[in-house]
Each structure stands twice: as structure tokens, then as C-alpha cells.
Motif scaffolding. Structure first.
Motif: not given
Length: 382
Positions: A179-181, A189-199, A208-215
């Protein structure tokens, strides 16, 4: 059938019904009132002095009270038991207002900006990657020549445009990616959660639909034994948008970590300690959102709770255990072993926080039982 007795606490005039034999300090806690007790109500510190103005109690006398004080109606709340209706005054020196504590948040805005500039510089040099980041992604729509699955298209786009690999889409993202695409005409707008450990893998936690990087907003929480402080930040600029502080709700059960651990070892004690600190943090989150105004110059441009993407939490080892509902028993017993010193990212909502399902909770690691995440955070901040 047990008859309950009504206790009226002054000067707040707050009333509570309790069973016979209930201690006055427990009755005060049930009424949501604080009475100082650095020993946690074990009967040894003598700080929980109250004045019984009407009615009688069983016990309540100790060597901490002089004969004159006892005659004036003073009783030690933790060993004074309810036998009937009472009117009890909590004197100023026995309540929160009688202490020298403060929940005022120190002025740190200029330091927060300096920290943001430093992080931006480190990011440009490839040294620092934010643990939670919003990315705008423009994708090609499906065609007869390219009919890949939506999730595969998203993950390949992150690899091609941002060199992000080994990505995993969370189930909530998969449930709305179709739906969002299309709502955003394949600008998302994709929110990514990076790992605290490289493993570990990097997770796509929201789309989210559209560009919301500023929020892009996050919370920082410092859980102290006495007070809890919070900040709401613009994660793009590092600017602090609101600050709040409050007493840790656990202080009525002891002023130090050993007293808190001892209470947590009682039946249902750990659940109570957890409930109190989570409730304190949720109150701070609510007030932060009410006060925060984005750095847009438009006071009406409020921040929604759904725009919070992460909450970073620092605390000593005991406070971390109580917040995560982990048994802290062996922190106070030789050889002083905590349950864990390292914590993976959690979903904030799973910890009882009033935040959206995509918001990640990041706990600072500890070193040992008495060198906690608060010290680690201080070192990193320095």
C-alpha cells in the motif's frame, strides 16, 4: 469479610481505603503519595515520620522518636499499622517537597548542538552511523520486465542507492509495503535500525509514502535512582526540542539501589519496580510531546508520537535491570553478577512505553554490576 478503613492524608487531603494491619507507608504508596524512607520501609532509617492527627494506630514507636515527638502524635510510618479510620499528616521533611532534590533539567542546548555538529562531522568521515536513520528512496514501479516482489524491490533499492546490504524487513513493514509504495508513487521513506553489533542484521522498521526525512525525532532518557530526565531531539540536526524531568516513582521504596533490589526480591516486588519506572518515563514522554515544537518556526507544527523513531536510555546497572524487568538479586551478592551487561535493540512498545510499534529502544551497555550504562553514556558523551 474484611472491613476496610479510610486513611486521609494531609496536606493533600488524599483518601485511600486499606485493610486492617496495613502499614501507613504502604497506605501512602497506595494513595500515590511519597514518604521518605531511605531503607525502603525496613524500619531502620527513621525518616518516615508522620503525625497521626485523628485515630489510633498499632505500633509506630521506635528509638528514632523522642518521648516528646511520640506525645505530639509522631509515628514511624513503616511500623505503624492501621486499626481504624485515620487522619495522617505527612510533614514537609518527610515528603518530596522537604528534600533538596530538583527535577529541573540543566541547560544543555548549546552542548547538544555541539554534539550534533560533531556527529555530523564523524558521519561525513565515515566514522559514525546513526543507529536509527530515515532514508528517502525513489524506486522504479513494477513492469512486465521487472515484476519483483515489493519487499525485494525495496531491499535492492537500499543496496543500489545507499550501499546498504543484509537488510531484513520487519513483519509490520511487510504488512503495509504494498500500500505505502503505491500511495507514494514509489517514493518512500524507509526507517532503518542498524545493529549495535556487526554480527546482527540491519532491520527496516518502518516505511512511509513520500519523503519524510526531515521529520525524524528521537528521545533520550536518563534513568537515575532519584530522578529521571528526558529530551526530545531532532535526529537530523541534534537540536533539543524539549526537556523534562521527574522523580523516579521508585523512591518511595528506598533511596538507594540496594533497597530497590531488596524490594524487588519480594513477591511481586520486581513487577512493581518495573511498573513505577515505566510509568515515570511515560509521563515524561507525554509532557515532552506536549511541549516540543519542531525547528520550523511554526508553533502549530506539532510532533506526533508516531514520528518518534527511537528512544535511547542510559541507567546504572540496577536501574537498567528494573526497567527491563530483569531479576537484579545477584547484583548485591558476591561475586556481584548481573543478568546481562549487553542489550540488543528492543521494540519500545514491548517494554511498556507509550511509543509506536516501529520505535526502537536502545539501552546503553553496562560494564559490571556497579559500572553501568550511565557511566558508559558519560564516557561517550565526553
Amino acid at each position: 469479610m474484611t472491613t476496610e478503613h479510610t486513611i486521609t492524608f494531609l496536606p493533600s487531603n488524599r483518601k485511600v481505603a486499606v485493610a486492617p494491619g496495613t502499614s501507613l507507608i504502604k497506605a501512602a504508596r497506595d494513595a500515590g503519595l511519597h514518604i521518605n524512607a531511605s531503607c525502603g520501609g525496613a524500619g531502620v532509617c527513621g525518616k518516615c515520620r508522620v503525625i497521626v492527627e485523628q485515630g489510633e494506630v498499632e505500633g509506630g514507636r521506635s528509638e528514632k522518636l523522642s518521648a516528646a515527638d511520640y506525645a505530639a502524635g509522631y509515628r514511624q510510618a513503616c511500623v505503624a499499622l492501621v486499626t481504624g479510620d485515620l487522619t495522617v499528616r505527612i510533614p514537609q521533611e518527610s515528603g518530596i517537597s522537604g528534600g533538596v532534590l530538583s527535577t529541573a533539567v540543566p541547560e544543555k542546548r548549546h552542548r547538544a548542538r555541539m554534539h550534533a555538529f560533531a556527529m555530523d562531522s564523524l558521519k561525513q568521515e565515515g566514522i559514525f552511523e546513526p543507529p536509527v536513520e530515515k532514508i528517502c528512496l525513489e524506486l522504479n514501479p513494477p513492469s512486465p520486465e521487472d515484476n519483483r516482489a515489493d519487499a525485494g524491490r525495496l531491499i535492492q533499492g537500499l543496496a543500489d542507492q545507499y550501499n546498504l546490504h543484509h537488510m531484513v524487513a520487519s513483519l509490520p513493514v511487510l504488512r503495509k509495503v504494498r500500500r505505502v509504495m503505491r500511495e507514494g508513487d514509489f517514493l518512500v521513506t524507509v526507517t532503518v535500525g542498524r545493529p549495535v553489533n556487526e554480527k546482527f542484521k540491519t532491520y527496516i522498521v518502518n516505511i512511509q509514502p513520500g519523503c519524510w526525512r526531515s521529520r525524524n525525532f528521537g528521545l533520550a532518557i536518563d534513568i537515575g535512582t532519584t530522578t529521571v530526565y528526558g529530551q526530545l531531539l531532532d535526529l537530523n540536526s541534534g537540536i533539543v526540542l524539549a526537556e523534562e524531568g521527574d522523580y523516579n516513582g521508585q523512591i518511595s521504596y528506598g533511596e538507594d539501589v540496594i533497597s530497590r533490589i531488596m524490594y524487588a526480591e519480594k513477591p511481586h516486588g520486581l513487577a512493581k519496580m518495573n511498573e513505577l519506572v515505566v510509568s515515570t518515563i511515560n509521563g515524561i514522554i507525554k509532557r515532552l510531546l506536549e511541549r516540543a515544537v519542531p525547528n520550523t518556526g511554526r508553533p502549530t507544527d506539532r510532533i506526533s508520537v508516531d514520528e518518534i523513531n527511537s528512544i535511547t536510555i542510559a541507567a546504572n546497572t540496577t536501574m537498567t535491570h528494573l526497567f527491563l524487568n530483569l531479576e537484579p538479586d545477584n547484583i548485591r551478592r558476591a561475586p556481584y553478577v548481573p543478568v546481562s551487561t549487553f542489550f540488543p535493540p528492543f521494540r519500545a512498545s514491548e517494554l511498556g512505553l507509550d511509543l509506536p510499534p516501529h520505535a526502537l529502544a536502545l539501552m546503553f551497555p553496562a560494564v559490571s554490576s556497579y559500572v553501568g550504562g550511565d557511566i558508559v553514556a558519560g564516557v561517550m558523551g565526553s
